[in-house]
Design a protein around this motif. Structure first.
Motif, PDB file in Angstrom:
ATOM      1  N   THR A 285      56.489  80.808  14.816  1.00  0.00           N
ATOM      2  CA  THR A 285      56.064  81.830  15.912  1.00  0.00           C
ATOM      3  C   THR A 285      54.496  81.681  16.058  1.00  0.00           C
ATOM      4  O   THR A 285      53.731  81.147  14.484  1.00  0.00           O
ATOM      5  CB  THR A 285      55.495  83.373  16.213  1.00  0.00           C
ATOM      6  N   VAL A 286      53.379  81.355  16.408  1.00  0.00           N
ATOM      7  CA  VAL A 286      52.024  80.603  16.420  1.00  0.00           C
ATOM      8  C   VAL A 286      50.761  81.115  16.643  1.00  0.00           C
ATOM      9  O   VAL A 286      51.092  82.151  18.183  1.00  0.00           O
ATOM     10  CB  VAL A 286      51.809  79.759  16.940  1.00  0.00           C
ATOM     11  N   HIS A 287      50.357  82.693  15.742  1.00  0.00           N
ATOM     12  CA  HIS A 287      50.061  84.424  15.984  1.00  0.00           C
ATOM     13  C   HIS A 287      48.759  83.946  15.609  1.00  0.00           C
ATOM     14  O   HIS A 287      48.569  83.525  14.204  1.00  0.00           O
ATOM     15  CB  HIS A 287      51.083  85.369  16.061  1.00  0.00           C
ATOM     16  N   ARG A 288      48.034  84.984  15.625  1.00  0.00           N
ATOM     17  CA  ARG A 288      46.426  85.748  14.708  1.00  0.00           C
ATOM     18  C   ARG A 288      46.756  86.353  13.677  1.00  0.00           C
ATOM     19  O   ARG A 288      47.277  87.169  14.252  1.00  0.00           O
ATOM     20  CB  ARG A 288      45.558  85.739  15.724  1.00  0.00           C
TER      21      ARG A 288
ATOM     22  N   LYS B 156      49.466  89.205  15.666  1.00  0.00           N
ATOM     23  CA  LYS B 156      49.421  89.877  17.333  1.00  0.00           C
ATOM     24  C   LYS B 156      49.168  88.586  17.922  1.00  0.00           C
ATOM     25  O   LYS B 156      48.133  87.796  17.266  1.00  0.00           O
ATOM     26  CB  LYS B 156      48.426  90.862  16.896  1.00  0.00           C
ATOM     27  N   GLY B 157      49.437  88.167  19.017  1.00  0.00           N
ATOM     28  CA  GLY B 157      49.229  87.252  20.174  1.00  0.00           C
ATOM     29  C   GLY B 157      47.827  87.114  20.988  1.00  0.00           C
ATOM     30  O   GLY B 157      47.786  88.210  20.762  1.00  0.00           O
ATOM     31  N   ASP B 158      46.834  86.441  21.720  1.00  0.00           N
ATOM     32  CA  ASP B 158      46.002  87.066  21.460  1.00  0.00           C
ATOM     33  C   ASP B 158      46.253  87.691  23.082  1.00  0.00           C
ATOM     34  O   ASP B 158      45.123  88.211  23.509  1.00  0.00           O
ATOM     35  CB  ASP B 158      44.846  86.348  21.968  1.00  0.00           C
ATOM     36  N   ASN B 159      47.017  87.562  23.834  1.00  0.00           N
ATOM     37  CA  ASN B 159      47.251  87.881  24.930  1.00  0.00           C
ATOM     38  C   ASN B 159      48.287  88.488  25.119  1.00  0.00           C
ATOM     39  O   ASN B 159      48.629  89.793  25.884  1.00  0.00           O
ATOM     40  CB  ASN B 159      48.336  86.694  25.377  1.00  0.00           C
TER      41      ASN B 159
ATOM     42  N   ILE C  60      48.077  81.375  12.734  1.00  0.00           N
ATOM     43  CA  ILE C  60      49.509  80.804  11.410  1.00  0.00           C
ATOM     44  C   ILE C  60      50.528  80.779  12.480  1.00  0.00           C
ATOM     45  O   ILE C  60      50.743  81.048  13.466  1.00  0.00           O
ATOM     46  CB  ILE C  60      48.904  81.432  10.125  1.00  0.00           C
ATOM     47  N   ILE C  61      51.461  79.364  11.606  1.00  0.00           N
ATOM     48  CA  ILE C  61      52.125  79.450  12.158  1.00  0.00           C
ATOM     49  C   ILE C  61      53.655  80.200  11.544  1.00  0.00           C
ATOM     50  O   ILE C  61      53.867  79.048   9.775  1.00  0.00           O
ATOM     51  CB  ILE C  61      52.985  78.095  12.279  1.00  0.00           C
ATOM     52  N   PHE C  62      54.554  80.664  11.778  1.00  0.00           N
ATOM     53  CA  PHE C  62      55.772  81.519  10.953  1.00  0.00           C
ATOM     54  C   PHE C  62      57.183  81.871  11.700  1.00  0.00           C
ATOM     55  O   PHE C  62      56.604  81.880  13.002  1.00  0.00           O
ATOM     56  CB  PHE C  62      54.320  83.122  10.215  1.00  0.00           C
ATOM     57  N   ASN C  63      57.629  82.421  10.459  1.00  0.00           N
ATOM     58  CA  ASN C  63      58.739  82.735  11.545  1.00  0.00           C
ATOM     59  C   ASN C  63      59.180  84.131  11.720  1.00  0.00           C
ATOM     60  O   ASN C  63      59.064  84.709  10.467  1.00  0.00           O
ATOM     61  CB  ASN C  63      60.039  82.099  10.267  1.00  0.00           C
ATOM     62  N   LEU C  64      59.333  84.256  12.772  1.00  0.00           N
ATOM     63  CA  LEU C  64      59.424  85.491  13.134  1.00  0.00           C
ATOM     64  C   LEU C  64      60.359  86.478  13.703  1.00  0.00           C
ATOM     65  O   LEU C  64      61.063  85.374  15.265  1.00  0.00           O
ATOM     66  CB  LEU C  64      58.026  85.709  14.385  1.00  0.00           C
ATOM     67  N   ARG C  65      61.530  86.734  13.272  1.00  0.00           N
ATOM     68  CA  ARG C  65      63.266  86.664  13.931  1.00  0.00           C
ATOM     69  C   ARG C  65      63.584  85.502  14.452  1.00  0.00           C
ATOM     70  O   ARG C  65      64.618  85.460  15.822  1.00  0.00           O
ATOM     71  CB  ARG C  65      62.964  87.825  15.404  1.00  0.00           C
ATOM     72  N   GLY C  66      63.375  84.542  13.195  1.00  0.00           N
ATOM     73  CA  GLY C  66      64.234  83.669  13.774  1.00  0.00           C
ATOM     74  C   GLY C  66      63.704  82.466  14.232  1.00  0.00           C
ATOM     75  O   GLY C  66      63.961  81.120  15.001  1.00  0.00           O
ATOM     76  N   ARG C  67      62.450  82.930  14.987  1.00  0.00           N
ATOM     77  CA  ARG C  67      61.780  81.977  15.714  1.00  0.00           C
ATOM     78  C   ARG C  67      60.315  81.024  15.467  1.00  0.00           C
ATOM     79  O   ARG C  67      59.753  83.136  14.902  1.00  0.00           O
ATOM     80  CB  ARG C  67      61.953  82.180  17.182  1.00  0.00           C
TER      81      ARG C  67
END
Length: 356
Positions: free
Chosen positions: A74-77, A89-92, A65-72
């Motif tokens: 972010t694309v994480h799973r 969480k990011g895959d890496n 998903i693409i979401f707002n994380l601390r004002g930025r």
């Protein structure tokens, strides 16, 4: 029917491109975006451009998903689901975004969309986003969008000449080309007029034990109200939707209403001050739309995503323009004929050399 389908294809591409460019200008991903870190490697590498569904605000474990994380953005799973939202969480990455309280679970209102995947592989174009990271200005992006629309229209409406050896004396501009370009321009202006009406009202205040002694000072744990004024500066009626962008906002006196041209409304916002003494800023987001859809449909689309009514309005407008083009009966008529300078120059040379 073939030309009718070509027309709709061009409009669809135009809406897609313009929507994406406007999303970039407004710092909100729409339809596509790119990765600027290694947190999702090797699924999505740094610089990869990926495609997304902006209407999806819910997800399952395993979705990206693409979401707002601390004002930025972010694309994480999504790796877990709790009552407050999603654990990501990011895959890496080794840890989740929410580990040790670094961030709250992702709520649905923070989600911009879900990455489109074919099977387990995200739909992406490797490294294309690298070029977007080199500081293309907003004006350049809009010019690129317009250029893509014009090139697409000319490509679909252009005709291959039967005889390539002889250069035509005139460049002919057909009605369908001008109509498609004018329709694309209308959709761009319609999108901009709606986006310009979108606002965010910040309300700043200080929580202190000396609350009430100065304007903007409030006591810890108290409830106070602020007022915001919303004005429709357009020459047509608009429907307004208000949403709080902070959990400290307890209530808004009116969250949905209509305003006629040049009308305004004062809305009261109730804010619950935290116990912590500090400076705070809460925001109310206001989205506005032209009244061209039934109220019930507008409400249903807005509950899915704030962009859903916008694209419904654009789709309705595009369908009307397409129907108008189809029933007009005007197809390949020339509306403009420009003499080629090269042909005129060759005639002059021929006259001087051969005397005729």
């Amino acid at each position: 029917m073939k030309k009718f389908l070509e027309y709709f294809l061009i409009l669809a591409v135009s809406v897609f491109v313009v929507g994406s460019i406007l999303g970039a200008l407004l710092d909100r991903p729409v339809f596509m975006s790119y990765v600027y870190s290694d947190s999702m490697t090797p699924t999505i590498n740094k610089g990869d451009l990926f495609f997304m569904n902006p209407f999806s605000r819910s997800a399952d474990v395993g979705d990206v998903i693409i979401f707002n994380l601390r004002g930025r953005w972010t694309v994480h799973r999504v790796v877990g689901i709790v009552g407050e939202g999603y654990i990501t969480k990011g895959d890496n990455n080794v840890a989740t975004d929410q580990q040790e309280g670094r961030a709250l679970p992702v709520s649905k209102d923070k989600i911009a969309g879900k990455v489109i995947a074919i099977g387990n592989s995200p739909l992406k174009i490797p490294q294309l986003g690298t070029y977007l990271q080199r500081g293309i200005s907003g004006r350049t992006k809009m010019l690129l969008a317009a250029l893509m629309i014009i090139v697409g229209a000319l490509a679909f409406t252009g005709e291959v000449p039967k005889h390539r050896k002889k250069r035509p004396k005139f460049t002919r501009v057909k009605f369908k080309t001008l109509y498609i370009l004018a329709s694309a321009f209308l959709l761009i202006m319609l999108s901009l007029s709606i986006f310009i009406s979108w606002q965010v009202f910040p309300m700043e205040y200080a929580v202190t034990s000396a609350g009430g002694q100065r304007e903007g000072w409030v006591l810890p744990g108290s409830t106070f109200e602020r007022q915001i004024t919303i004005k429709n500066g357009n020459f047509y009626p608009m429907s307004y939707y208000l949403e709080p962008e902070s959990p400290r906002i307890g209530a808004i006196s009116e969250t949905n209403f209509e305003l006629g041209p040049q009308e305004e409304k004062r809305v009261t916002v109730m804010i619950n001050a935290p116990e912590e003494t500090s400076l705070f800023s809460d925001k109310v987001k206001v989205n506005a739309y032209m009244l061209v859809l039934p109220k019930s449909l507008m409400d249903s689309l807005y509950s899915v995503h704030p962009l859903a009514p916008l694209f419904a309005i654009l789709s309705e407008t595009a369908a009307f323009l397409g129907l108008l083009y189809f029933i007009s009966g005007i197809r390949n008529e020339d509306v403009l004929k420009i003499r080629n300078k090269r042909s005129k120059l060759l005639r002059q040379i021929k006259t001087e050399v051969f005397g005729r």
